[in-house]
Design a protein around this motif. Structure first.
Motif, PDB file in Angstrom:
ATOM      1  N   PHE A 353       0.858  -1.192   0.000  1.00 27.97           N
ATOM      2  CA  PHE A 353       0.000   0.000   0.000  1.00 27.97           C
ATOM      3  C   PHE A 353       0.889   1.236   0.000  1.00 27.97           C
ATOM      4  O   PHE A 353       1.803   1.356   0.824  1.00 27.97           O
ATOM      5  N   LEU A 354       0.653   2.112  -0.949  1.00 27.64           N
ATOM      6  CA  LEU A 354       1.364   3.384  -1.062  1.00 27.64           C
ATOM      7  C   LEU A 354       2.883   3.212  -1.115  1.00 27.64           C
ATOM      8  O   LEU A 354       3.643   3.964  -0.515  1.00 27.64           O
ATOM      9  N   GLY A 355       3.315   2.203  -1.846  1.00 23.98           N
ATOM     10  CA  GLY A 355       4.746   2.018  -2.074  1.00 23.98           C
ATOM     11  C   GLY A 355       5.458   1.216  -1.016  1.00 23.98           C
ATOM     12  O   GLY A 355       6.679   1.015  -1.113  1.00 23.98           O
ATOM     13  N   PHE A 356       4.748   0.735  -0.004  1.00 19.98           N
ATOM     14  CA  PHE A 356       5.360  -0.029   1.075  1.00 19.98           C
ATOM     15  C   PHE A 356       4.735  -1.420   1.175  1.00 19.98           C
ATOM     16  O   PHE A 356       3.524  -1.578   1.012  1.00 19.98           O
ATOM     17  N   THR A 357       5.575  -2.399   1.477  1.00 22.13           N
ATOM     18  CA  THR A 357       5.107  -3.737   1.818  1.00 22.13           C
ATOM     19  C   THR A 357       4.901  -3.787   3.327  1.00 22.13           C
ATOM     20  O   THR A 357       5.811  -3.470   4.097  1.00 22.13           O
TER      21      THR A 357
END
Length: 474
Positions: A353-357
């Motif tokens: 989500f939003l570039g993060f795991t």
């Protein structure tokens, strides 16, 4: 939006260039400051009326659009962006600013304004194997979109849900990440539903979209302008087309209109129809068209997961069948507890989500907590863009190369430099250093630059070391 290194830009952070407006001559400073105060007062009045009457449909908003309003919209419009189909830059428009703004106001009010086609370009998406179309409006169109967005934003900000974070004043992606983490931790884990809308901006149904807008806006001037932007042509190369569906992504007003539409499609539905029917706790966090549902109970998650395609289909939207998924994200058992209870429970899955795991890890105290690391596709995209930049600029002076790479790394750290993600930042710096050495090697006679020589270069032209910019709870 993203920068050259592939990091998402903060939707609510104004860039230095945006703040550095082309101000008025010194003699007009007092008049301009007075206009700004007057406009702020009008915006507060609109907001109060919207707050006090949540069911009210505004029939008169366009009367606020005057020359002072357009001047303020011009001041807030980014000046350094790419030019539209007319090729006119902000500097060229400013040469006859007052005349241009007067003409724009007259055409907007009289209904004779014609929304020019947007110039379509493509930017990499995800891991770089796909691209995303972006529509670039003309600079004058950006000003008018900004003026209308100022009106609508004051009103809709009173309607938007607190769990909506994308492209809203005072809200950011990091706040969305923190809210999601707090919600999942508060439920002691659970089940997560990742939602991916297939080509959202390309498939928005114009009729359904305008129907949603008309519930709150009945002003003829504004509705006419929104309709013109929805139906503006798209210039791709030398080919001009007029798609019957979709809205160009990249316009000034596009993020706000997307929030208006998805507020009705998702947010209101979740609060009004979903939450009262659930057996356990649940949470929604939305950033524009990226959203995550979190549920305490598996049966609640499964019921909502199964009804989502029907809900989005009602508004002409489709979900990606592979990227929309339900994930078990329950809190892991302590090792001793698992051994004592003889449980053979698989480790919980991860989600992006939003570039993060997002994954379960352990705090320094040994407790299970939700942690985040740079998502694989975002890491690869950032590294790939830096590799391309090094190749293109390999013959530049070392100082210029160092400054360019430092700027990209700092931009990456500014977004991805959060608690528990230091290792990913270190890895990127290591990869960038190796890439820089590789392309500097092409400048030597034997095509090889030793690490000893590279270390000497780095002493004189150092790259910024990773740092945690935002301390998010873990």
């Amino acid at each position: 939006m993203s920068d050259e290194a592939g990091e998402p830009a903060q939707g609510t952070q104004r860039s230095k260039e945006r703040r550095r407006s082309m101000g008025p001559p010194e003699g007009q400073m007092d008049e301009t400051q007075g206009s700004v105060v007057e406009i702020s007062t009008k915006l507060r009045r609109i907001a109060k009326l919207a707050h006090d009457a949540p069911e009210l449909a505004f029939t008169t908003l366009a009367h606020h659009l005057d020359l002072a309003w357009l001047r303020e919209a011009y001041r807030r419009t980014r000046k350094g962006g790419a030019t539209g189909v007319d090729g006119q830059s902000a500097e060229q428009y400013a040469e006859r600013l007052e005349e241009n703004l007067r003409s724009l106001l007259e055409r907007a009010k009289a209904g004779t304004y014609r929304a020019p086609p947007v110039r379509r370009v493509y930017i990499p998406k995800g891991d770089g194997s796909q691209t995303r179309p972006i529509g670039i409006p003309t600079f004058e169109d950006k000003i008018l979109q900004r003026a209308v967005a100022m009106l609508l934003e004051a009103m809709y900000e009173e309607d938007f849900a607190p769990f909506s974070y994308g492209f809203r004043p005072g809200r950011s992606a990091h706040q969305a990440l923190e809210a999601l983490r707090d919600g999942i931790m508060g439920m002691s884990g659970g089940w997560v539903v990742e939602v991916d809308i297939r080509k959202f901006f390309d498939t928005v149904d114009h009729e359904r979209f305008q129907e949603v807008v008309r519930r709150r806006v009945r002003d003829g001037v504004l509705l006419r302008l929104i309709g013109k932007w929805l139906n503006a042509g798209v210039l791709e190369g030398l080919e001009l087309s007029y798609p019957g569906i979709g809205t160009p992504q990249g316009g000034v007003i596009s993020p706000l209109l997307a929030n208006v539409f998805l507020h009705d499609v998702v947010d209101t539905w979740f609060v009004r129809d979903v939450l009262p029917r659930l057996s356990g706790r649940a949470q929604l966090v939305r950033y524009a068209d990226d959203m995550i549902f979190a549920f305490e109970r598996e049966d609640d998650a499964r019921r909502v997961f199964e009804v989502l395609p029907k809900r989005f289909g009602k508004y002409g939207l489709a979900l990606h069948p592979e990227k929309t998924r339900m994930v078990r994200f329950t809190r892991p058992l302590w090792r001793r507890q698992q051994e004592r209870d003889d449980h053979d429970v698989a480790r919980p899955d991860t989600f992006d989500f939003l570039g993060f795991t997002h994954y379960w890890g352990q705090s320094r105290a040994g407790a299970n907590v939700v942690k985040r690391r740079t998502a694989k596709d975002r890491f690869n995209r950032a590294l790939r863009r830096i590799k391309e930049w090094c190749r293109e600029h390999r013959h530049d002076r070392l100082r210029a190369q160092q400054q360019g790479l430092a700027q990209k790394l700092r931009g990456h750290y500014a977004y991805f430099g959060i608690t528990a993600n230091y290792a990913a930042l270190q890895r990127l710096l290591h990869e960038v250093t190796g890439t820089w050495r590789k392309w500097l090697s092409t400048r030597s006679r034997d095509g090889r630059l030793s690490w000893r020589r590279m270390a000497t270069i780095l002493e004189r032209f150092p790259l910024p070391v990773p740092r945690i910019v935002r301390r998010l709870a873990t």
